[in-house]
Design an enzyme around this catalytic site. Sequence first.
Site, short mmCIF file in Angstrom:
data_model
loop_
_atom_site.label_atom_id
_atom_site.label_comp_id
_atom_site.label_asym_id
_atom_site.label_seq_id
_atom_site.Cartn_x
_atom_site.Cartn_y
_atom_site.Cartn_z
CE LYS A 1 -0.21 -0.44 4.99
NZ LYS A 1 -0.92 -1.09 6.10
NE ARG B 1 -6.05 0.13 11.58
CZ ARG B 1 -4.88 -0.07 11.03
NH1 ARG B 1 -3.91 0.82 11.20
NH2 ARG B 1 -4.63 -1.13 10.30
CE1 TYR C 1 12.98 32.13 4.70
CE2 TYR C 1 13.09 29.74 4.38
CZ TYR C 1 12.78 31.02 3.90
OH TYR C 1 12.29 31.16 2.65
CG MET D 1 9.24 24.10 0.22
SD MET D 1 8.06 25.14 -0.64
CE MET D 1 7.22 25.94 0.70
C1 PLP Z 1 -0.10 -1.93 6.75
C2 PLP Z 1 -0.61 -3.25 7.20
C3 PLP Z 1 0.28 -4.33 7.38
C4 PLP Z 1 1.77 -4.17 7.36
O1 PLP Z 1 2.19 -3.69 8.62
P1 PLP Z 1 3.72 -3.36 8.96
O2 PLP Z 1 3.67 -2.91 10.37
O3 PLP Z 1 4.15 -2.28 8.03
O4 PLP Z 1 4.50 -4.60 8.76
C5 PLP Z 1 -0.29 -5.57 7.64
N1 PLP Z 1 -1.62 -5.73 7.75
C6 PLP Z 1 -2.49 -4.71 7.61
C7 PLP Z 1 -3.94 -4.96 7.75
C8 PLP Z 1 -2.01 -3.44 7.34
O5 PLP Z 1 -2.87 -2.41 7.24
#
Ligand code: PLP
Length: 347
Positions: A39, A133, A249, A296
Amino acid sequence: MVEAPPPTLRLDIDREALAHNWRKLDRLSGAARAGAAVKADCYGLGVENCVPALFEAGCRDFFVAHWSEVAPLLPMIPAEQIAVLHGPLTLEEASYARQAGVRPVIDSLRQAKLWTESGGGPCHLMVDTGINRLGISVSEVPEPAVQSLEVEVLLSHLACADEDSPMNARQLADFRAIASSIDHTALSLANSAGIALGSDFHFDLTRPGLSLYGGVPREELADHIRQVAYPKAVIIQTRNVKAGEVVGYNATFTAPSEMRIGVLSLGYADGILRAWRGASFRHGDLALPILGKVSMDMIVIDLSNAPELGEGDWVELPYHLPDAARQTSVSQYELLTVLGQRFERSA
Ligand SMILES: *Cc1c(COP(=O)(O)O)cnc(C)c1O
């Protein structure tokens, strides 16, 4: 068409280290196979740089969060190996999942009904065991809408795997109990840190993300995980400042004596946040301290000890993630995902 000159900041991706990390995590997962959380564009490193390397290493289970993250993966890996963690919110998303052939992760009773009413088919199921969640709650598991799903992977997600928290054992116990009350073909609980909690947490499939990309969420992983991402920038100008002159700055740095400084072509717009103040860039073994505030688009470094470095030379920001997180108080996850689009990512 005029060809643009090459950028003056780079994020070098070590694909060999990435493949090594996946193989390590796969081995550390024992009898379970390791998947990969890809992701957020592989935590900011670029799916095109990472996903083919993970596939070649042997990975066959890929997790994204959003539906928009599916299309870039489809040319690289078989659709049924892609799971979408946020699940279908609308009929349109459910129908997209079916047509593309990817697996939705069903996260609520509402999503379960939507998926079935829109035609059903293989899916994954997330059960919430305490993080609150996404995921159906434990009490919803007996619902007919859930029981009638064609569940491939039954998942849950640990809230505190990077800590020695009693929550880990509680979530494990709840997950075990749920596993016996719904049909499934595989079970998956552990993220990167969860892999280090031991074989009880491995089940059939693990889902590392952070540690693939060089993160060390628990000390047990430190010796196994290699750095993957290396931010580098060009010195675009050098200048000499006299004792008493200031840099940047708010004039927060005053030169104690005459010194030679260099201006780098990156800043907080690229994700090198002001939290890096006081840290050093590096050239070989030479430390090149950051002077004053990060701007920046620019960072000023001390070149007093590096007379051989000049305009056009490359320097590196030490980005060993556990060290960088200690240095900046920014989490290892954020240190990866914050890196901006002006970096040319290349493997
Ligand atoms: C992002 C995520 C992972 C990976 O977690 P890490 O801590 O980056 O290894 C695994 N399972 C779910 C559901 C996630 O959202």
